[in-house]
Design an enzyme around this catalytic site. Structure first.
Site, mmCIF file in Angstrom:
data_model
loop_
_atom_site.group_PDB
_atom_site.id
_atom_site.type_symbol
_atom_site.label_atom_id
_atom_site.label_comp_id
_atom_site.label_asym_id
_atom_site.label_seq_id
_atom_site.Cartn_x
_atom_site.Cartn_y
_atom_site.Cartn_z
ATOM 1 N N ASP A 231 60.837 32.723 23.639
ATOM 2 C CA ASP A 231 60.354 32.047 22.432
ATOM 3 C C ASP A 231 61.433 31.331 21.619
ATOM 4 O O ASP A 231 62.500 31.904 21.364
ATOM 5 C CB ASP A 231 59.704 33.066 21.495
ATOM 6 C CG ASP A 231 58.618 33.879 22.154
ATOM 7 O OD1 ASP A 231 58.261 33.584 23.302
ATOM 8 O OD2 ASP A 231 58.126 34.818 21.499
ATOM 9 N N GLU B 242 50.752 36.598 18.509
ATOM 10 C CA GLU B 242 52.207 36.578 18.366
ATOM 11 C C GLU B 242 52.618 35.254 17.710
ATOM 12 O O GLU B 242 51.832 34.311 17.623
ATOM 13 C CB GLU B 242 52.892 36.693 19.730
ATOM 14 C CG GLU B 242 52.588 37.976 20.480
ATOM 15 C CD GLU B 242 53.368 38.083 21.781
ATOM 16 O OE1 GLU B 242 54.119 39.044 21.918
ATOM 17 O OE2 GLU B 242 53.221 37.185 22.644
#
Length: 463
Positions: free
Chosen positions: A20, A193
């Site tokens: 990420d 998320e």
């Protein structure tokens, strides 16, 4: 560029594992990109924050790892802000990172800061600044931004909390109070998320709307992980989704996840970048000392869509400085010597196809006028070791605009990004076999094509 596996214009880590993007912020003439990083392996492991900076979103300079695991846990996702008014007491214009620290039993939020343009970081002695509430199994990935005026505003934190998104407010980045909770409709509930929340103008109107995005760990349109968004309103504490606008997928390919926007961009553009992979097979993608890459940075906008709003994404304008002049191929196929190019194709009526080949590998981007859909098919460029979930064709509905369809295809060795109808529909996929050891060729198919142009990326300037 000596590594033939590395893309030309997509960011990759110098070594080890990447996932990420984190802490995206523009400060003192530089775009900062932090990212989830395991420097000691090409497999997911104890997370650090890797760090790179760029002045143009294309050429990146790697800096030392910014945040390392400590007694409070490993370093999960989060965000970075410019604290212009010194609300936290670390100094005016300090960069302040707010991030999740993970242990097998806890997920808490911590703070670090930098006063030297992000080159070194100090850990707040009072960490963690926000503890995990009882009964909340997941509590992570804070996105922080300032809301309101300099005198009457406050900081907002958006957190993923299992099937919900929780919001908190603060005046100093250190003490946080609970605010609103966003509960998706039942059909959209799951493990969320990397949320983000931002305001965008609606094109060709005087309106502005808020957009909430979040990563869905499973159930994406192409299988596995994907990114979802809602359009609505935000009052400084609570986000409310517009019931007339359905939740939509940001991207209909398999490999666009954990997208985050840059904060404090000086020209007011809202831009973001995402991890180009999927949790269904991320640890099996071919690796040569490094694994993982980002998408290209994209500019965001909202456009009216039959009374609602749709998120439009377009490659960042900075990419154009790294493109050779456009070529309209007089014969096909055309060889792409760098393996990276921006291909534009369109037709007033009928089917359209872009065919990419490299050795035995083949990828197709097809528009079927009868069905009204675009397909990104990578079944001809799939490694058996990745597994069946990788070898697939991905589809998205695309309606003609003004009686025509226009498609932009950006290929860069190990990836293909498709932007249909000026970015109103996107598909992003990794591919296999399109590395620097093979010459990539491009051809267009369709009797009604009236537009076909190719611009190669300049590897010497972009690399």
């Amino acid at each position: 560029m000596t590594d033939p596996q590395r893309p030309v214009v997509h960011y990759t880590p110098p070594s080890g594992w990447l996932n990420d993007p984190n802490g995206l912020v523009y400060h003192d003439g530089e775009y900062h990109m932090f990212y989830q990083h395991h420097p000691h392996s090409v497999q997911f492991g104890p997370m650090h924050w890797g760090h790179a900076v760029s002045t143009d979103l294309v050429c990146w300079t790697d800096l030392p790892i910014a945040l390392h695991p400590d007694e409070h846990g490993t370093i999960y996702s989060g965000s970075t802000v410019v604290d212009r008014d010194d609300t936290a007491g670390f100094g005016g214009d300090a960069l302040v990172a707010v991030y999740t620290q993970f242990t097998p039993s806890t997920q808490s939020q911590s703070v670090a800061w930098s006063t030297d343009r992000g080159r070194s970081w100090r850990i707040h002695d009072g960490n963690p600044v926000l503890q995990q509430p009882a009964g909340v199994p997941d509590f992570r990935d804070p996105k922080v931004f300032w809301h309101g005026g300099s005198k009457d505003g406050h900081w907002v934190m958006v957190l993923a909390a299992g099937p919900h998104i929780r919001l908190y407010t603060s005046h100093d980045l250190l003490t946080w109070a609970p605010a609103g909770v966003f509960v998706p409709r039942r059909a959209d509930r799951g493990l969320w998320e990397t949320p983000d929340l931002f305001c965008l103008p609606v094109a060709d109107t005087s309106d502005q709307r808020w957009v909430l995005t979040a990563g869905a760990a499973s159930g994406g349109p192409a299988g596995g992980s994907a990114t979802r968004y809602w359009v609505g309103d935000f009052d400084g504490e609570t986000f409310t989704a517009d019931p007339a606008i359905p939740a939509r997928w940001v991207d209909h390919g398999a490999d666009f996840y954990a997208a985050q926007t840059w904060s404090a961009v000086s020209d007011g553009r809202r831009m973001w970048i995402a991890w180009m992979s999927n949790w269904d097979y991320a640890d099996r993608v071919p690796a040569v000392g490094w694994r993982g890459q980002m998408t290209l940075p994209r500019e965001l906008g909202l456009e009216d869509d039959d009374g609602g709003c749709v998120l439009a994404q377009r490659p960042a304008a900075e990419l154009s400085a790294h493109l050779a002049p456009a070529v309209e191929p007089t014969s096909q196929p055309m060889a792409l010597h760098t393996g990276a190019a921006w291909i534009r194709v369109g037709a007033a009526t009928g089917d359209v196809a872009v065919v990419l080949r490299a050795g035995r590998a083949c990828v197709r981007v097809d528009y079927d006028a009868d069905v009204g859909a675009v397909t990104l098919d990578r079944t001809g460029a799939a490694a058996a070791s990745i597994g069946g979930a990788f070898a697939a064709a991905h589809h998205a509905a695309v309606a003609p605009r003004g009686g025509r369809v226009d498609i932009d295809v950006l290929v860069d060795r190990a990836s293909v990004e498709v932007f249909a109808q000026d970015g109103r529909v996107c598909l992003t996929d990794l591919v296999v076999g399109f590395d620097g050891e093979h010459t990539v060729s491009v051809a267009a198919e369709g009797h009604a094509i009236d537009r076909f142009a190719v611009r190669e990326f300049d590897v010497d300037r972009a690399g």
